[in-house]
Design a protein around this motif. Structure first.
Motif, PDB file in Angstrom:
ATOM      1  N   LEU A  15     -67.272   1.698  48.177  1.00 41.50           N
ATOM      2  CA  LEU A  15     -68.593   1.772  47.560  1.00 41.50           C
ATOM      3  C   LEU A  15     -68.991   3.198  47.197  1.00 41.50           C
ATOM      4  CD1 LEU A  15     -70.726  -0.928  49.406  1.00 41.50           C
ATOM      5  CD2 LEU A  15     -69.540  -1.052  47.210  1.00 41.50           C
ATOM      6  N   ARG A  16     -67.994   3.983  46.792  1.00 42.95           N
ATOM      7  CA  ARG A  16     -68.254   5.298  46.229  1.00 42.95           C
ATOM      8  C   ARG A  16     -68.215   5.181  44.706  1.00 42.95           C
ATOM      9  NH1 ARG A  16     -63.452   8.161  49.534  1.00 42.95           N
ATOM     10  NH2 ARG A  16     -62.434   6.545  48.259  1.00 42.95           N
ATOM     11  N   VAL A  17     -69.110   5.881  44.015  1.00 44.35           N
ATOM     12  CA  VAL A  17     -69.105   5.843  42.549  1.00 44.35           C
ATOM     13  C   VAL A  17     -67.860   6.552  42.047  1.00 44.35           C
ATOM     14  CG1 VAL A  17     -70.279   6.579  40.453  1.00 44.35           C
ATOM     15  CG2 VAL A  17     -71.616   5.758  42.397  1.00 44.35           C
ATOM     16  N   CYS A  18     -67.045   5.821  41.276  1.00 47.31           N
ATOM     17  CA  CYS A  18     -65.805   6.407  40.753  1.00 47.31           C
ATOM     18  C   CYS A  18     -65.828   6.525  39.226  1.00 47.31           C
ATOM     19  CB  CYS A  18     -64.592   5.586  41.191  1.00 47.31           C
ATOM     20  SG  CYS A  18     -64.638   3.850  40.670  1.00 47.31           S
ATOM     21  N   GLY A  19     -66.960   6.163  38.616  1.00 44.82           N
ATOM     22  CA  GLY A  19     -67.089   6.286  37.172  1.00 44.82           C
ATOM     23  C   GLY A  19     -68.369   5.635  36.689  1.00 44.82           C
ATOM     24  N   TYR A  20     -68.661   5.830  35.410  1.00 52.22           N
ATOM     25  CA  TYR A  20     -69.825   5.200  34.783  1.00 52.22           C
ATOM     26  C   TYR A  20     -69.399   4.603  33.455  1.00 52.22           C
ATOM     27  CZ  TYR A  20     -73.092   7.460  38.010  1.00 52.22           C
ATOM     28  OH  TYR A  20     -73.779   7.854  39.127  1.00 52.22           O
ATOM     29  N   GLU A  21     -69.778   3.356  33.213  1.00 46.76           N
ATOM     30  CA  GLU A  21     -69.605   2.825  31.864  1.00 46.76           C
ATOM     31  C   GLU A  21     -70.782   3.306  31.035  1.00 46.76           C
ATOM     32  OE1 GLU A  21     -68.668  -1.186  29.283  1.00 46.76           O
ATOM     33  OE2 GLU A  21     -69.094  -1.396  31.428  1.00 46.76           O
ATOM     34  N   LEU A  22     -70.486   3.918  29.903  1.00 49.11           N
ATOM     35  CA  LEU A  22     -71.520   4.424  29.003  1.00 49.11           C
ATOM     36  C   LEU A  22     -71.745   3.414  27.891  1.00 49.11           C
ATOM     37  CD1 LEU A  22     -70.531   8.205  28.771  1.00 49.11           C
ATOM     38  CD2 LEU A  22     -71.978   7.037  30.458  1.00 49.11           C
ATOM     39  N   LEU A  23     -72.992   3.057  27.670  1.00 51.12           N
ATOM     40  CA  LEU A  23     -73.351   1.958  26.779  1.00 51.12           C
ATOM     41  C   LEU A  23     -74.299   2.424  25.687  1.00 51.12           C
ATOM     42  CD1 LEU A  23     -74.074  -0.489  29.711  1.00 51.12           C
ATOM     43  CD2 LEU A  23     -72.053  -0.562  28.243  1.00 51.12           C
ATOM     44  N   TYR A  24     -74.172   1.832  24.519  1.00 50.74           N
ATOM     45  CA  TYR A  24     -75.009   2.187  23.377  1.00 50.74           C
ATOM     46  C   TYR A  24     -76.441   1.709  23.585  1.00 50.74           C
ATOM     47  CZ  TYR A  24     -77.026   1.874  18.696  1.00 50.74           C
ATOM     48  OH  TYR A  24     -77.854   1.977  17.598  1.00 50.74           O
ATOM     49  N   ARG A  25     -77.399   2.596  23.329  1.00 46.67           N
ATOM     50  CA  ARG A  25     -78.814   2.248  23.294  1.00 46.67           C
ATOM     51  C   ARG A  25     -79.460   3.047  22.179  1.00 46.67           C
ATOM     52  NH1 ARG A  25     -76.952  -1.053  26.104  1.00 46.67           N
ATOM     53  NH2 ARG A  25     -77.640  -1.799  28.151  1.00 46.67           N
ATOM     54  N   ARG A  26     -80.448   2.466  21.532  1.00 48.48           N
ATOM     55  CA  ARG A  26     -81.142   3.169  20.453  1.00 48.48           C
ATOM     56  C   ARG A  26     -82.591   3.465  20.793  1.00 48.48           C
ATOM     57  NH1 ARG A  26     -81.081  -0.824  15.378  1.00 48.48           N
ATOM     58  NH2 ARG A  26     -82.359   0.859  14.514  1.00 48.48           N
ATOM     59  N   SER A  27     -83.018   3.082  22.001  1.00 49.30           N
ATOM     60  CA  SER A  27     -84.377   3.372  22.453  1.00 49.30           C
ATOM     61  C   SER A  27     -84.392   3.250  23.966  1.00 49.30           C
ATOM     62  CB  SER A  27     -85.379   2.382  21.834  1.00 49.30           C
ATOM     63  OG  SER A  27     -85.184   1.081  22.383  1.00 49.30           O
ATOM     64  N   GLU A  28     -85.569   3.420  24.546  1.00 50.99           N
ATOM     65  CA  GLU A  28     -85.683   3.291  25.996  1.00 50.99           C
ATOM     66  C   GLU A  28     -85.629   1.831  26.454  1.00 50.99           C
ATOM     67  OE1 GLU A  28     -89.085   5.434  27.329  1.00 50.99           O
ATOM     68  OE2 GLU A  28     -88.254   7.395  26.814  1.00 50.99           O
ATOM     69  N   LYS A  29     -85.660   0.896  25.512  1.00 48.58           N
ATOM     70  CA  LYS A  29     -85.472  -0.503  25.869  1.00 48.58           C
ATOM     71  C   LYS A  29     -84.043  -0.684  26.377  1.00 48.58           C
ATOM     72  CE  LYS A  29     -88.634  -2.249  22.315  1.00 48.58           C
ATOM     73  NZ  LYS A  29     -88.732  -3.080  21.088  1.00 48.58           N
ATOM     74  N   ASN A  30     -83.901  -1.207  27.554  1.00 50.45           N
ATOM     75  CA  ASN A  30     -82.579  -1.285  28.178  1.00 50.45           C
ATOM     76  C   ASN A  30     -81.852  -2.560  27.733  1.00 50.45           C
ATOM     77  OD1 ASN A  30     -80.397  -0.643  29.687  1.00 50.45           O
ATOM     78  ND2 ASN A  30     -81.407  -0.779  31.669  1.00 50.45           N
ATOM     79  N   ILE A  31     -81.672  -2.670  26.404  1.00 45.70           N
ATOM     80  CA  ILE A  31     -80.972  -3.825  25.846  1.00 45.70           C
ATOM     81  C   ILE A  31     -80.049  -3.317  24.745  1.00 45.70           C
ATOM     82  CG2 ILE A  31     -82.787  -5.512  26.351  1.00 45.70           C
ATOM     83  CD1 ILE A  31     -83.697  -5.226  23.431  1.00 45.70           C
ATOM     84  N   PHE A  32     -78.984  -4.090  24.495  1.00 47.58           N
ATOM     85  CA  PHE A  32     -78.091  -3.737  23.396  1.00 47.58           C
ATOM     86  C   PHE A  32     -78.677  -4.285  22.107  1.00 47.58           C
ATOM     87  CE2 PHE A  32     -74.593  -4.711  20.471  1.00 47.58           C
ATOM     88  CZ  PHE A  32     -74.025  -3.452  20.358  1.00 47.58           C
ATOM     89  N   GLU A  33     -79.089  -3.391  21.215  1.00 48.62           N
ATOM     90  CA  GLU A  33     -79.619  -3.802  19.915  1.00 48.62           C
ATOM     91  C   GLU A  33     -78.448  -3.788  18.940  1.00 48.62           C
ATOM     92  OE1 GLU A  33     -83.557  -2.071  18.997  1.00 48.62           O
ATOM     93  OE2 GLU A  33     -83.289  -1.030  20.910  1.00 48.62           O
ATOM     94  N   HIS A  34     -78.149  -4.934  18.366  1.00 50.05           N
ATOM     95  CA  HIS A  34     -76.892  -5.162  17.660  1.00 50.05           C
ATOM     96  C   HIS A  34     -76.614  -4.084  16.627  1.00 50.05           C
ATOM     97  CE1 HIS A  34     -73.447  -7.286  16.131  1.00 50.05           C
ATOM     98  NE2 HIS A  34     -73.916  -7.142  14.896  1.00 50.05           N
ATOM     99  N   VAL A  35     -75.397  -3.579  16.664  1.00 51.74           N
ATOM    100  CA  VAL A  35     -74.922  -2.607  15.691  1.00 51.74           C
ATOM    101  C   VAL A  35     -73.404  -2.738  15.660  1.00 51.74           C
ATOM    102  CG1 VAL A  35     -74.632  -0.697  17.327  1.00 51.74           C
ATOM    103  CG2 VAL A  35     -75.134  -0.204  14.923  1.00 51.74           C
ATOM    104  N   ASP A  36     -72.789  -2.329  14.584  1.00 51.88           N
ATOM    105  CA  ASP A  36     -71.340  -2.360  14.460  1.00 51.88           C
ATOM    106  C   ASP A  36     -70.692  -1.647  15.648  1.00 51.88           C
ATOM    107  OD1 ASP A  36     -68.821  -2.573  12.618  1.00 51.88           O
ATOM    108  OD2 ASP A  36     -68.917  -0.465  13.215  1.00 51.88           O
ATOM    109  N   ASP A  37     -69.590  -2.232  16.170  1.00 53.94           N
ATOM    110  CA  ASP A  37     -68.929  -1.666  17.350  1.00 53.94           C
ATOM    111  C   ASP A  37     -68.515  -0.211  17.139  1.00 53.94           C
ATOM    112  OD1 ASP A  37     -69.156  -3.940  18.898  1.00 53.94           O
ATOM    113  OD2 ASP A  37     -67.218  -4.758  18.268  1.00 53.94           O
TER     114      ASP A  37
END
Length: 398
Positions: A15-37
């Motif tokens: 349970l040690r952090v060994c990495g972070y997945e970085l995800l696309y966001r276009r605002s402070e809304k914590n949702i994926f707003e559809h855009v080309d991959d």
């Protein structure tokens, strides 16, 4: 302009952090707003490596970043440091010869390859042979299928359980033999934001760092400016018009840098940097900041023998930087190659520069007693406005 990226931690068996997945966001809304991959990945890479402090963003671990087919075929991951990147092959990437060749090349260069949201099909067997990590969606894959894959491949491939949402699921995943874990049970993705740095701003910052050296190298400064056609044009136009440093037209950037001199070069670079921050909303605030800086320079030059006119100028033009960029002044001044007295004044510490800044601000806000200071301050203010208008006419509209 603010830019965003979300990060979700990945944990190892302890349970040690060994990495972070970085995800696309276009605002402070914590949702994926559809855009080309491809656009989403390009945005994540730009923000993670060019806007944010990458090491702080990943806390010294690795970044797991999704890559679609066309970016893999073009070997875009090879542009990033292999020690800090895990290349996630998206689930709909087809194992074409071009993809496989690109992944082989990345493996040879030392990159870590992960298969995202993996579901076994025979056609994906070549991808398995190139993978270091396989990510499995715990919610979407039957437990017996997960077990078969881990039993068959777990001796040479690390398995990462995605979408672990409860303590019970975590316990099952541990027993199945997963090496890493990710999901809402541990942490939801969190959105971080920062101010975008335009490439031109980066060049100007590098120029200022060189100018801040005990013995600045004119050739190196010229080389940095020449990387930008826009900046080169503004430099030559400025020297040939505003600064009028000779009867003969300047023909090269290095000649311009040598002719203009260090102090004027610093002033020009800071003004260009400030103008690069300008938006329609901040235009008037920046114009006022330039006038304030020139006014402070004029006052310091005539009345404050222990304060350099240039330091007064810089304090004035950057006095509203926190408002312009909507960032804390503390973090902003830490990145500026300016004298400690300037940083202290911008942070509100009591010194001669801060006193001068507060006097000029009081004059702007009409809170200075007219009978005490109005004649002198009015003269400096009018002269600063004239200088600013001349500069705008020749530089801001090139």
């Amino acid at each position: 302009m603010k830019v965003y990226v979300a990060r979700q931690p990945i944990f190892d068996q302890k349970l040690r952090v060994c990495g972070y997945e970085l995800l696309y966001r276009r605002s402070e809304k914590n949702i994926f707003e559809h855009v080309d991959d491809s656009l989403a990945t390009a945005d994540v890479i730009h923000n993670a490596y060019l806007v944010f402090n990458f090491r702080e963003l990943t806390e010294g671990t690795r970044a797991f970043i999704n890559f679609p087919q066309n970016l893999i075929e073009s070997e875009v991951p090879a542009l990033l440091p292999r020690q800090t990147l895990v290349v996630e092959v998206l689930e709909h990437v087809e194992p074409t010869e071009k993809v496989l060749a690109a992944l082989r090349s990345l493996r040879r260069k030392g990159y870590t390859i992960a298969l995202d949201d993996f579901v076994f099909e025979e056609k994906y067997r070549p991808l398995i042979g190139l993978a270091d990590i396989i990510k499995i969606d715990y919610q979407a894959t039957p437990v017996d299928q997960q077990k078969r894959l881990i039993d068959a491949l777990g001796h040479r491939i690390e398995f990462l359980a995605e979408k672990i949402e409860t303590p019970f699921e975590y316990e099952i995943a541990k027993k199945l033999g997963y090496h890493m874990f990710q999901g809402y049970f541990f942490s939801r993705p969190t959105v971080v934001h920062g101010a975008e740095v335009h490439p031109l701003r980066h060049t100007l910052t590098e120029v200022l760092k060189e100018l801040d050296r005990p013995e600045p190298n004119f050739s190196r400064i010229a080389s940095q400016i020449e990387r930008s056609v826009d900046l080169s044009y503004k430099m030559l136009r400025s020297v040939n018009t505003v600064y009028q440093k000779g009867r003969h037209t300047i023909q090269s950037i290095e000649q311009a840098v040598a002719r203009i001199g260090l102090d004027e070069m610093r002033r020009w670079s800071y003004l260009m940097l400030l103008r690069e921050l300008q938006t329609s909303e901040s235009k008037e605030l920046i114009k006022q900041s330039v006038i304030r800086g020139k006014m402070m320079e004029l006052i310091a030059d005539e009345t404050l023998p222990h304060v350099t006119a240039f330091d007064a100028f810089i304090t004035g033009i950057f006095s509203s930087l926190d408002v312009i960029l909507d960032e804390e002044m503390q973090s902003l001044v830490s990145e500026l190659p300016v004298e400690p007295i300037v940083k202290a004044a911008l942070l509100g510490e009591d010194n001669e520069l801060r006193g001068l800044l507060e006097m000029v601000l009081a004059y702007e806000q009409l809170t200075v007693h007219v009978e005490e200071t109005a004649p002198d301050l009015s003269r400096y203010y009018v002269e600063a406005i004239r200088w600013s208008q001349t500069y705008d006419a020749e530089v801001n509209n090139v």
